[in-house]
Design a protein around this motif. Structure first.
Motif, PDB file in Angstrom:
ATOM      1  N   ASP A  64       4.503  -4.409   0.200  1.00 46.41           N
ATOM      2  CA  ASP A  64       4.986  -3.298   1.016  1.00 46.41           C
ATOM      3  C   ASP A  64       4.407  -3.458   2.416  1.00 46.41           C
ATOM      4  OD1 ASP A  64       5.911  -0.931   2.034  1.00 46.41           O
ATOM      5  OD2 ASP A  64       4.635   0.343   0.825  1.00 46.41           O
TER       6      ASP A  64
ATOM      7  N   SER B 119      10.877  10.910 -13.566  1.00 44.68           N
ATOM      8  CA  SER B 119       9.941   9.957 -12.961  1.00 44.68           C
ATOM      9  C   SER B 119      10.358   8.531 -13.280  1.00 44.68           C
ATOM     10  CB  SER B 119       8.527  10.189 -13.507  1.00 44.68           C
ATOM     11  OG  SER B 119       8.081  11.470 -13.179  1.00 44.68           O
ATOM     12  N   HIS B 120      10.124   7.643 -12.318  1.00 46.70           N
ATOM     13  CA  HIS B 120      10.351   6.210 -12.486  1.00 46.70           C
ATOM     14  C   HIS B 120       9.108   5.496 -11.977  1.00 46.70           C
ATOM     15  CE1 HIS B 120      14.655   6.734 -13.282  1.00 46.70           C
ATOM     16  NE2 HIS B 120      14.565   7.709 -12.389  1.00 46.70           N
TER      17      HIS B 120
ATOM     18  N   ARG C 278       8.598  10.337  -3.154  1.00 44.60           N
ATOM     19  CA  ARG C 278       7.792   9.158  -3.478  1.00 44.60           C
ATOM     20  C   ARG C 278       6.333   9.566  -3.408  1.00 44.60           C
ATOM     21  NH1 ARG C 278       9.616   3.807  -0.548  1.00 44.60           N
ATOM     22  NH2 ARG C 278       8.456   2.948  -2.283  1.00 44.60           N
ATOM     23  N   VAL C 279       5.611   9.275  -4.467  1.00 45.11           N
ATOM     24  CA  VAL C 279       4.218   9.693  -4.569  1.00 45.11           C
ATOM     25  C   VAL C 279       3.356   8.455  -4.781  1.00 45.11           C
ATOM     26  CG1 VAL C 279       2.590  11.071  -5.905  1.00 45.11           C
ATOM     27  CG2 VAL C 279       4.918  11.884  -5.592  1.00 45.11           C
ATOM     28  N   ALA C 280       2.289   8.334  -4.009  1.00 48.53           N
ATOM     29  CA  ALA C 280       1.330   7.243  -4.187  1.00 48.53           C
ATOM     30  C   ALA C 280       0.057   7.832  -4.783  1.00 48.53           C
ATOM     31  CB  ALA C 280       1.035   6.574  -2.854  1.00 48.53           C
TER      32      ALA C 280
ATOM     33  N   TYR D 184      -1.326  10.516 -11.515  1.00 46.84           N
ATOM     34  CA  TYR D 184       0.030  11.047 -11.432  1.00 46.84           C
ATOM     35  C   TYR D 184       0.217  12.200 -12.413  1.00 46.84           C
ATOM     36  CZ  TYR D 184       4.978  11.742 -11.765  1.00 46.84           C
ATOM     37  OH  TYR D 184       6.204  12.338 -11.779  1.00 46.84           O
TER      38      TYR D 184
ATOM     39  N   LEU E   7      14.252  13.439  -3.385  1.00 47.61           N
ATOM     40  CA  LEU E   7      13.584  12.238  -3.865  1.00 47.61           C
ATOM     41  C   LEU E   7      12.198  12.260  -3.266  1.00 47.61           C
ATOM     42  CD1 LEU E   7      13.447   9.464  -5.220  1.00 47.61           C
ATOM     43  CD2 LEU E   7      14.429   8.500  -3.133  1.00 47.61           C
TER      44      LEU E   7
END
Length: 55
Positions: free
Chosen positions: A48, A38-39, A10-12, A19, A8
């Motif tokens: 956050d 992708s979600h 997570r990309v910022a 993206y 998994l």
């Protein structure tokens, strides 16, 4: 292969175009990457606050 994904990630990124550049220019070209799912978040439900670093 069965079950949950192997990783998994997570990309910022700044926006959807960034993206797409990351996906097509980096992620999909990595050795061993056969499939990417992708979600995307539609909106922020709560802010956050980051990860606790004092553990």
């Amino acid at each position: 292969m069965f079950g949950d994904p192997d990783f998994l990630l997570r990309v910022a990124v700044a926006d959807l175009a960034a993206y797409e550049r990351f996906y097509s220019g980096t992620l999909s070209g990595l050795p061993g990457v056969a499939q990417v799912t992708s979600h995307f978040a539609m909106k922020a439900v709560k802010p956050d606050v980051g990860l606790p670093l004092d553990a």
